[in-house]
Design an enzyme around this catalytic site. Structure first.
Site, mmCIF file in Angstrom:
data_model
loop_
_atom_site.group_PDB
_atom_site.id
_atom_site.type_symbol
_atom_site.label_atom_id
_atom_site.label_comp_id
_atom_site.label_asym_id
_atom_site.label_seq_id
_atom_site.Cartn_x
_atom_site.Cartn_y
_atom_site.Cartn_z
ATOM 1 N N THR A 109 63.437 66.266 -73.734
ATOM 2 C CA THR A 109 63.636 67.504 -74.494
ATOM 3 C C THR A 109 65.039 67.558 -75.102
ATOM 4 O OG1 THR A 109 62.090 68.712 -73.140
ATOM 5 C CG2 THR A 109 63.849 70.013 -74.097
ATOM 6 N N ARG A 124 48.988 73.507 -71.861
ATOM 7 C CA ARG A 124 50.114 73.845 -70.982
ATOM 8 C C ARG A 124 51.396 74.083 -71.790
ATOM 9 N NH1 ARG A 124 55.290 71.181 -70.191
ATOM 10 N NH2 ARG A 124 55.953 71.507 -68.059
ATOM 11 N N GLY A 178 55.601 74.512 -71.125
ATOM 12 C CA GLY A 178 56.656 74.389 -70.116
ATOM 13 C C GLY A 178 57.615 75.549 -70.257
ATOM 14 N N THR A 199 66.478 71.393 -69.470
ATOM 15 C CA THR A 199 65.506 70.294 -69.561
ATOM 16 C C THR A 199 65.123 69.879 -68.152
ATOM 17 O OG1 THR A 199 65.118 68.009 -70.230
ATOM 18 C CG2 THR A 199 67.416 68.602 -69.780
HETATM 19 N N1 ASP Z 1 61.167 71.135 -69.768
HETATM 20 C C1 ASP Z 1 60.176 70.450 -70.566
HETATM 21 C C2 ASP Z 1 58.815 70.920 -70.170
HETATM 22 O O1 ASP Z 1 58.567 71.106 -69.000
HETATM 23 C C3 ASP Z 1 60.222 68.979 -70.427
HETATM 24 C C4 ASP Z 1 61.550 68.345 -70.669
HETATM 25 O O2 ASP Z 1 62.595 68.938 -70.409
HETATM 26 O O3 ASP Z 1 61.571 67.210 -71.170
HETATM 27 O O4 ASP Z 1 57.984 71.048 -71.030
#
Ligand code: ASP
Length: 342
Positions: free
Chosen positions: A209, A237, A239, A260
């Protein structure tokens, strides 16, 4: 003799006043910079031994360019919101990161993108979830904030809103990258070989991310985050990234935060807002608040990841409890980019 005593008392008084005001100013950096910008490109299992020098250099160069883009907005008197949007657009267009062009694949072989942005001046915010045809989700999030009465738009509705507001639309195939496709196939093959009850909650321990937080010349903070989510995600889903208070938060009176990591944990513990609250209610520094939430609370609960934090005095913290986190910052005359724990 009397004069000496008086002089001594005056000096003592002076020293006490100075040290008290230093305590009161603990939160203020010695020289408050006219601007500051901090970015991340995801956290996770980034093994220094396994990453080739060339790969590390590619990431370092991309982070460097991103910082230069954001810094030039701020240097020229632009707003923190403009700096955040422009920097994240660049990272979204760069296939190295799990956002925009480099987004990971869902279980069904699609790319569903999430993003959010927040203005520290007035807590206005915009977010989008599960968009599949918008080239730069961060700009759509900003359009939601500025051109709608809502905070979070999702799926087809968000895409209709994007078309009505003339955002750049692409064919879903634009988001295909071989690397991410192979990661999905690998995870699916592993899944097939492990019985359901033994499957890991998060088999892909890399989070790519992207996030950016900035402080502008007018003292305004802004935060933004953009992602493809987690490889092999199902059932539409979302996040933490499109959830204000979980993956993104900004308040001039406390700080700007972009997160992230394993999103479900960041949602459950409202990580970005929790950090902001520790700073505003408990008067913690950015470092203390980041450690409390990322290094203590999340570690205790099993939530992997990290975040970047910036307050309106230009103080920066970049805590992470995983092996590494792509990260960097720039202030006048200073620039630093890191991947691993140094
Ligand atoms: N936090 C993001 C999610 O759960 C994933 C990531 O940080 O890469 O969608």
């Amino acid at each position: 003799m009397m004069n000496f005593k008086l002089l001594f008392l005056i000096i003592l008084n002076f020293l006490v006043i100075i040290s008290c005001s230093e305590v009161a100013n603990k939160k203020k950096s010695a020289t408050k910079p006219p601007y500051a910008i901090v970015i991340h490109g995801g956290a996770g299992t980034l093994n220094q031994k396994e990453m080739s020098k060339e790969k590390a250099m590619q990431y370092t160069n991309a982070l460097d360019t991103a910082l230069t883009i954001g810094e030039s907005v701020l240097k020229n008197g632009g707003s923190s919101l403009d700096a955040v949007e422009k920097t994240i657009r660049y990272l979204e267009d760069c296939p190295l990161f799990n956002a925009g062009k480099g987004a990971v694949f869902t279980h069904d072989g699609k790319n569903e993108l999430d993003a959010s942005i927040m203005d520290g001046k007035n807590q206005m915010a915009g977010a989008v979830g599960g968009v599949t045809i918008v080239k730069n989700p961060i700009s759509l999030a900003r359009a939601v904030m500025e051109k709608s009465k809502h905070v979070l738009l999702t799926g087809i509705g968000a895409e209709t809103f994007a078309k009505e507001n003339n955002l750049e639309i692409v064919d879903p195939s634009y988001f295909f990258t071989e690397n991410r496709w192979n990661s999905l196939q690998k995870i699916k093959a592993e899944e097939d070989s492990i019985e359901q009850s033994k499957r890991s909650e998060n088999p892909d321990k890399k989070f790519g991310t992207v996030g950016c937080i900035a402080l502008d010349n007018n003292g305004n903070l802004a935060a933004g985050t953009s992602t493809g989510g987690m490889t092999n995600k199902r059932w539409n889903r979302f996040g933490d990234t499109p959830i204000i208070g979980a993956g993104t938060y900004a308040d001039n009176n406390s700080c700007a935060v972009s997160c992230t990591g394993h999103g479900e944990y960041f949602i459950r513990y409202a990580v970005a807002h929790d950090i902001s609250s520790l700073i505003s209610y408990k008067k913690m520094t950015v470092e203390e608040a980041g450690n409390e939430v990322i290094m203590k609370k999340l570690v205790e609960k099993g939530g992997e990841g990290g975040c970047i934090i910036l307050d309106s005095f230009g103080n920066i913290a970049m805590p992470f409890n995983s092996e590494g986190m792509y990260r960097g910052y720039a202030k006048p005359g200073q620039k630093k980019i890191q991947i691993f724990k140094d």
